[in-house]
Design a protein around this motif. Structure first.
Motif, mmCIF file in Angstrom:
data_model
loop_
_atom_site.group_PDB
_atom_site.id
_atom_site.type_symbol
_atom_site.label_atom_id
_atom_site.label_comp_id
_atom_site.label_asym_id
_atom_site.label_seq_id
_atom_site.Cartn_x
_atom_site.Cartn_y
_atom_site.Cartn_z
ATOM 1 N N LEU A 1 0.829 -1.211 0.000
ATOM 2 C CA LEU A 1 0.000 0.000 0.000
ATOM 3 C C LEU A 1 0.866 1.265 0.000
ATOM 4 C CD1 LEU A 1 -3.037 0.831 0.201
ATOM 5 C CD2 LEU A 1 -2.638 1.145 2.645
ATOM 6 N N GLU A 2 1.884 1.282 0.859
ATOM 7 C CA GLU A 2 2.758 2.462 0.947
ATOM 8 C C GLU A 2 3.562 2.662 -0.343
ATOM 9 O OE1 GLU A 2 3.448 2.233 5.801
ATOM 10 O OE2 GLU A 2 4.796 1.189 4.422
ATOM 11 N N ASN A 3 4.015 1.548 -0.934
ATOM 12 C CA ASN A 3 4.751 1.650 -2.198
ATOM 13 C C ASN A 3 3.891 2.278 -3.290
ATOM 14 O OD1 ASN A 3 7.600 0.490 -2.698
ATOM 15 N ND2 ASN A 3 6.738 -0.970 -1.239
ATOM 16 N N VAL A 4 2.646 1.836 -3.359
ATOM 17 C CA VAL A 4 1.761 2.342 -4.421
ATOM 18 C C VAL A 4 1.393 3.807 -4.180
ATOM 19 C CG1 VAL A 4 -0.498 2.052 -5.522
ATOM 20 C CG2 VAL A 4 0.876 0.055 -4.950
ATOM 21 N N ALA A 5 1.260 4.171 -2.905
ATOM 22 C CA ALA A 5 0.851 5.544 -2.572
ATOM 23 C C ALA A 5 1.980 6.555 -2.784
ATOM 24 C CB ALA A 5 0.365 5.607 -1.122
ATOM 25 N N LEU A 6 3.223 6.056 -2.826
ATOM 26 C CA LEU A 6 4.389 6.953 -2.834
ATOM 27 C C LEU A 6 4.393 8.036 -3.924
ATOM 28 C CD1 LEU A 6 6.951 7.426 -1.197
ATOM 29 C CD2 LEU A 6 8.164 5.932 -2.793
ATOM 30 N N PRO A 7 4.119 7.681 -5.198
ATOM 31 C CA PRO A 7 4.186 8.741 -6.223
ATOM 32 C C PRO A 7 3.234 9.905 -5.950
ATOM 33 C CG PRO A 7 3.929 6.584 -7.249
ATOM 34 C CD PRO A 7 3.792 6.376 -5.776
ATOM 35 N N LEU A 8 2.183 9.646 -5.217
ATOM 36 C CA LEU A 8 1.203 10.713 -4.958
ATOM 37 C C LEU A 8 1.729 11.727 -3.951
ATOM 38 C CD1 LEU A 8 -2.064 8.580 -4.827
ATOM 39 C CD2 LEU A 8 -1.222 9.975 -6.729
ATOM 40 N N THR A 9 2.692 11.307 -3.119
ATOM 41 C CA THR A 9 3.253 12.268 -2.151
ATOM 42 C C THR A 9 3.961 13.398 -2.893
ATOM 43 O OG1 THR A 9 5.303 11.024 -1.968
ATOM 44 C CG2 THR A 9 3.644 10.584 -0.302
ATOM 45 N N TYR A 10 4.599 13.060 -4.038
ATOM 46 C CA TYR A 10 5.311 14.087 -4.810
ATOM 47 C C TYR A 10 4.349 15.083 -5.447
ATOM 48 C CZ TYR A 10 8.874 10.524 -4.285
ATOM 49 O OH TYR A 10 9.720 9.588 -3.783
ATOM 50 N N ARG A 11 3.080 14.750 -5.434
ATOM 51 C CA ARG A 11 2.096 15.657 -6.025
ATOM 52 C C ARG A 11 1.308 16.407 -4.976
ATOM 53 N NH1 ARG A 11 -1.387 13.085 -10.679
ATOM 54 N NH2 ARG A 11 0.177 11.728 -11.588
ATOM 55 N N GLY A 12 1.665 16.174 -3.726
ATOM 56 C CA GLY A 12 0.989 16.896 -2.663
ATOM 57 C C GLY A 12 -0.409 16.389 -2.356
ATOM 58 N N VAL A 13 -0.709 15.131 -2.717
ATOM 59 C CA VAL A 13 -2.017 14.570 -2.375
ATOM 60 C C VAL A 13 -2.023 14.230 -0.880
ATOM 61 C CG1 VAL A 13 -3.616 12.661 -2.832
ATOM 62 C CG2 VAL A 13 -2.239 13.608 -4.699
ATOM 63 N N LYS A 14 -3.097 14.540 -0.183
ATOM 64 C CA LYS A 14 -3.190 14.294 1.262
ATOM 65 C C LYS A 14 -3.152 12.802 1.579
ATOM 66 C CE LYS A 14 -4.304 18.486 3.210
ATOM 67 N NZ LYS A 14 -4.038 19.239 1.993
ATOM 68 N N LYS A 15 -2.624 12.492 2.763
ATOM 69 C CA LYS A 15 -2.349 11.098 3.101
ATOM 70 C C LYS A 15 -3.574 10.181 2.979
ATOM 71 C CE LYS A 15 -0.095 8.120 6.391
ATOM 72 N NZ LYS A 15 0.514 7.946 7.701
ATOM 73 N N LYS A 16 -4.688 10.634 3.493
ATOM 74 C CA LYS A 16 -5.886 9.797 3.486
ATOM 75 C C LYS A 16 -6.283 9.447 2.046
ATOM 76 C CE LYS A 16 -10.455 9.541 5.447
ATOM 77 N NZ LYS A 16 -11.621 10.387 5.599
ATOM 78 N N GLU A 17 -6.226 10.451 1.181
ATOM 79 C CA GLU A 17 -6.593 10.219 -0.220
ATOM 80 C C GLU A 17 -5.553 9.336 -0.918
ATOM 81 O OE1 GLU A 17 -7.211 13.700 -2.668
ATOM 82 O OE2 GLU A 17 -7.296 12.417 -4.448
ATOM 83 N N ARG A 18 -4.278 9.560 -0.568
ATOM 84 C CA ARG A 18 -3.213 8.723 -1.143
ATOM 85 C C ARG A 18 -3.477 7.255 -0.867
ATOM 86 N NH1 ARG A 18 0.951 12.293 1.212
ATOM 87 N NH2 ARG A 18 1.514 10.685 2.731
ATOM 88 N N LEU A 19 -3.752 6.963 0.406
ATOM 89 C CA LEU A 19 -3.921 5.567 0.798
ATOM 90 C C LEU A 19 -5.193 4.987 0.181
ATOM 91 C CD1 LEU A 19 -2.716 5.718 4.512
ATOM 92 C CD2 LEU A 19 -1.459 4.971 2.479
ATOM 93 N N GLN A 20 -6.229 5.807 0.083
ATOM 94 C CA GLN A 20 -7.470 5.354 -0.533
ATOM 95 C C GLN A 20 -7.250 5.014 -2.010
ATOM 96 O OE1 GLN A 20 -10.273 4.522 0.860
ATOM 97 N NE2 GLN A 20 -11.134 3.978 -1.145
ATOM 98 N N ARG A 21 -6.558 5.896 -2.713
ATOM 99 C CA ARG A 21 -6.319 5.646 -4.144
ATOM 100 C C ARG A 21 -5.392 4.455 -4.350
ATOM 101 N NH1 ARG A 21 -5.263 11.495 -6.785
ATOM 102 N NH2 ARG A 21 -4.540 10.244 -8.533
ATOM 103 N N ALA A 22 -4.395 4.326 -3.477
ATOM 104 C CA ALA A 22 -3.469 3.191 -3.582
ATOM 105 C C ALA A 22 -4.220 1.885 -3.342
ATOM 106 C CB ALA A 22 -2.339 3.351 -2.568
ATOM 107 N N LYS A 23 -5.135 1.910 -2.391
ATOM 108 C CA LYS A 23 -5.914 0.708 -2.074
ATOM 109 C C LYS A 23 -6.782 0.313 -3.279
ATOM 110 C CE LYS A 23 -9.259 -0.888 1.364
ATOM 111 N NZ LYS A 23 -10.632 -0.535 1.002
ATOM 112 N N GLU A 24 -7.431 1.295 -3.877
ATOM 113 C CA GLU A 24 -8.282 1.009 -5.042
ATOM 114 C C GLU A 24 -7.456 0.436 -6.188
ATOM 115 O OE1 GLU A 24 -11.324 4.656 -4.030
ATOM 116 O OE2 GLU A 24 -10.225 4.723 -5.925
ATOM 117 N N MET A 25 -6.262 0.990 -6.376
ATOM 118 C CA MET A 25 -5.411 0.521 -7.470
ATOM 119 C C MET A 25 -4.956 -0.915 -7.203
ATOM 120 S SD MET A 25 -4.790 2.006 -10.265
ATOM 121 C CE MET A 25 -4.295 0.728 -11.403
ATOM 122 N N LEU A 26 -4.606 -1.213 -5.944
ATOM 123 C CA LEU A 26 -4.180 -2.576 -5.611
ATOM 124 C C LEU A 26 -5.341 -3.557 -5.770
ATOM 125 C CD1 LEU A 26 -1.758 -1.867 -2.658
ATOM 126 C CD2 LEU A 26 -1.202 -3.182 -4.712
#
Ligand SMILES: Nc1ncnc2c1ncn2[C@@H]1O[C@H](COP(=O)(O)OP(=O)(O)OP(=O)(O)O)[C@@H](O)[C@H]1O
Ligand SMILES: [Mg+2]
Length: 225
Positions: A102-127
């Motif tokens: 989950l953290e690996n998938v969410a990582l690219p979104l941190t560089y775009r300034g996406v908030k943590k909750k949304e990052r993890l939600q989007r990473a979860k959906e993608m996984l």
């Protein structure tokens, strides 16, 4: 047109010697296309992919991504464009070992300034989309090679890039995991993602709509199928 390469040449420097690797490459990729690039080892495939993915610069020639001339852009603008438009999948999934899937998938979104909750939600959906909804908290060493590659694809796709670049995405996988990855690419392409994939396998290349052959740094055929 998503991508246009015009008269691209690439030399590497070895000491004082110039080693030419790519010679006068012209290549156009349209929106929604699925392109395979084949060719012998050392023919320049990865070099070409790195130029397309803005990981390296050509010695001469023009690269136009979505109408923007890449060589006119500042480093910041280039990094931003790469982050938004391009997803990369390498031969061996280069996941960070200390992080969960989950953290690996969410990582690219941190560089775009996406908030943590949304990052993890989007990473979860993608996984979930790559069939790993039940492996979110596994670290790479707790996943199979094929599963790691699917995590890498989820990571490449989490930011909704318009162009997916894959350098031998099935090279390190067994037949069945390779087929799953190809199925995933097929679905992504059906949804409109443009794909450029390097492969050594003609079976894998057959999944694409067009195949270009590179030999000694030159594109040999104008695309087939
Ligand atoms: N940083 C570098 N410096 C000098 N030469 C390089 C460098 N990177 C690649 N080369 C050379 O450029 C040529 C093309 O390499 P490239 O990695 O693009 O091949 P490839 O087609 O991807 O091969 P493979 O199928 O084995 O991955 C090779 O002869 C390689 O030795
Ligand atoms: Mg290579």
């Amino acid at each position: 047109m998503v991508l246009e390469l015009r008269d691209i040449c690439k030399d590497y420097a070895r000491g004082k010697m110039k080693v030419p690797v790519l010679h006068h490459i012209d290549l156009s990729v349209e929106e929604g296309e699925y392109v395979a690039i084949m060719g012998p080892s050392g023919s320049g495939k990865t070099t070409l992919m790195n130029l397309i993915g803005c990981l390296d610069v050509p010695t001469s020639g023009k690269r136009i991504l979505r109408g923007e001339d890449l060589d006119g852009l500042s480093d910041d603008r280039l990094a931003d464009l790469r982050n938004r438009e391009i997803g990369f999948v390498f031969q061996a999934a280069d996941l960070l070992p200390g992080m969960t899937a989950l953290e690996n998938v969410a990582l690219p979104l941190t560089y775009r300034g996406v908030k943590k909750k949304e990052r993890l939600q989007r990473a979860k959906e993608m996984l979930e989309r790559v069939g790993l909804g039940d492996r979110l908290d596994h670290k790479p060493n707790q996943l199979s090679g094929g599963q790691c590659q699917r995590v890498a694809i989820a990571r490449a796709m989490v930011g909704n890039p318009s162009l997916l670049l894959a350098d031998e995405p099935t090279g390190a996988l067994d037949t069945q995991s390779g087929e799953q990855v190809m199925e995933l690419f097929h679905h992504l392409n059906q949804e409109g993602v443009t794909i450029i994939m390097i492969t050594h396998s003609s079976e894998v290349a057959a999944c694409a709509q067009k195949t270009y052959l590179i030999r000694d740094g030159r594109i040999q055929t104008g695309g087939s199928r």
